[in-house]
Design a protein around this motif. Sequence first.
Motif, PDB file in Angstrom:
ATOM      1  N   GLN A  70       1.301   4.539  -2.910  1.00 45.79           N
ATOM      2  CA  GLN A  70       0.955   5.814  -2.704  1.00 45.79           C
ATOM      3  C   GLN A  70       2.194   6.627  -3.180  1.00 45.79           C
ATOM      4  O   GLN A  70       1.521   7.914  -3.787  1.00 45.79           O
ATOM      5  CB  GLN A  70       0.668   6.126  -1.407  1.00 45.79           C
ATOM      6  CG  GLN A  70      -1.031   5.731  -0.820  1.00 45.79           C
ATOM      7  CD  GLN A  70      -0.775   5.645   0.721  1.00 45.79           C
ATOM      8  OE1 GLN A  70      -0.049   5.611   1.741  1.00 45.79           O
ATOM      9  NE2 GLN A  70      -2.006   6.391   1.391  1.00 45.79           N
TER      10      GLN A  70
ATOM     11  N   TRP B 291       1.099  -0.856   0.631  1.00 47.92           N
ATOM     12  CA  TRP B 291       0.370  -0.169  -0.018  1.00 47.92           C
ATOM     13  C   TRP B 291       1.065   1.347  -0.142  1.00 47.92           C
ATOM     14  O   TRP B 291       0.633   2.257  -0.573  1.00 47.92           O
ATOM     15  CB  TRP B 291      -1.037   0.152   1.394  1.00 47.92           C
ATOM     16  CG  TRP B 291      -1.993   1.127   1.245  1.00 47.92           C
ATOM     17  CD1 TRP B 291      -1.772   2.081   2.358  1.00 47.92           C
ATOM     18  CD2 TRP B 291      -3.169   1.985   0.122  1.00 47.92           C
ATOM     19  NE1 TRP B 291      -2.613   3.371   2.005  1.00 47.92           N
ATOM     20  CE2 TRP B 291      -3.863   3.168   1.063  1.00 47.92           C
ATOM     21  CE3 TRP B 291      -3.725   0.651  -1.019  1.00 47.92           C
ATOM     22  CZ2 TRP B 291      -4.034   3.357   0.572  1.00 47.92           C
ATOM     23  CZ3 TRP B 291      -4.638   1.317  -1.511  1.00 47.92           C
ATOM     24  CH2 TRP B 291      -5.207   3.142  -0.736  1.00 47.92           C
TER      25      TRP B 291
ATOM     26  N   GLY C  50       0.370   9.159  -6.007  1.00 47.01           N
ATOM     27  CA  GLY C  50       0.834  10.275  -4.967  1.00 47.01           C
ATOM     28  C   GLY C  50       0.736  11.437  -5.159  1.00 47.01           C
ATOM     29  O   GLY C  50       0.673  12.416  -3.982  1.00 47.01           O
TER      30      GLY C  50
END
Length: 369
Positions: free
Chosen positions: A25, A21, A30
């Motif tokens: 991200q 995870w 992001g």
Amino acid sequence: MAQPAELIAARTPPARHGGLWAWCQRHLWGTRGNAVVSVVLIAWLAWCVPPAMEWGLWHAVFRPDADSCQAVRGSGACWGVVAEKYRLILLGRYPFEEQWRPVLATLALVLLLVLSCVPACWKRGLALAWAGVWLLFFGLMGGGNWWGVPTGLSAVSTDQWGGLPLTLMLASLSIGLAFPLGVLVALGRQSQMPAIRSVCITYIELVRGVPLISVLFMASFMFPLLMPTGTSPDVLLRVLVGITLFSGAYTAEIVRGGLQAIPRGQLEAAATLGLGYWQTQRLVVLPQALAHVVPGLMNNFIAIFKDTSLVTIVSLYELSGSLGLAVQGDPNWRPFKIEGYLFITLIYFVFCLSLSRYSLWVERQVSHR
């Protein structure tokens, strides 16, 4: 009177930011732009992967049965062509009863290539091992009297060599010969001697100005015309020289870029220490220059490996040529040549990916010095 020290409660450990995870991200969403691109790519994969899996796996035929392949033609892959023709694809026109010889020669060559990538094996004995493997390779492949020494094996002419052994042999030898040639030509192009510099510049510009197919054609068909009547080098030797000369010119330009990155002050410092020209190049310049151009060199090596497929124009059937020979001559399997090309694509991909990953490892080792 001093006050007693007040104990502070232990703080909680920082949160761990690892795992899948956290990676998603950072790399996939992001930022807003990354998130949009990731969603588009995921949607495209969701649209493409299921049909590809159905064609390549679920509806595919894996047994060498031409009738079954015809029944699923258009809806499923026929990997049976690989099961039926793998010997001809991997070993070319080499005599069937003698095919253990190219298999053994290829295994020995691949094993030494792997060992040569391990730093613990970088010793003086490695050069002797390479000499022994090449003698073993050509002795097994050629048989007969190799350089006047009887091998006890039946002779097999080079025009019957093919498939993976020919590809690896041409790529390994041409890379091994083109690299020192490229280094010498790069040094010669920066030489203060006008004659040497002019010869090196002419060689580089002349070779880089023509495609490899032209070089192979001239080496195979035009070079024998310049030889005395009745004498002509073997076609395999002529092709090897052509690929080496072609690759050496590109290697020289890559190395020259690394040489130009070395500050002139280091040359002056080496001169004050009393080092000669070759000592300076060997101890000061080349180690740094080659470290700067590791990605470019590896990219050139990968290009050499893939360019061996062009030798088919001179009737040397490496991997792609052997596939055409295997499929085009059999009408039962001719409609399924795409599966054969995917098979050799996988072979090329495995070797090129291995070279790429090794290049990244070398870059990390060099950057830590």
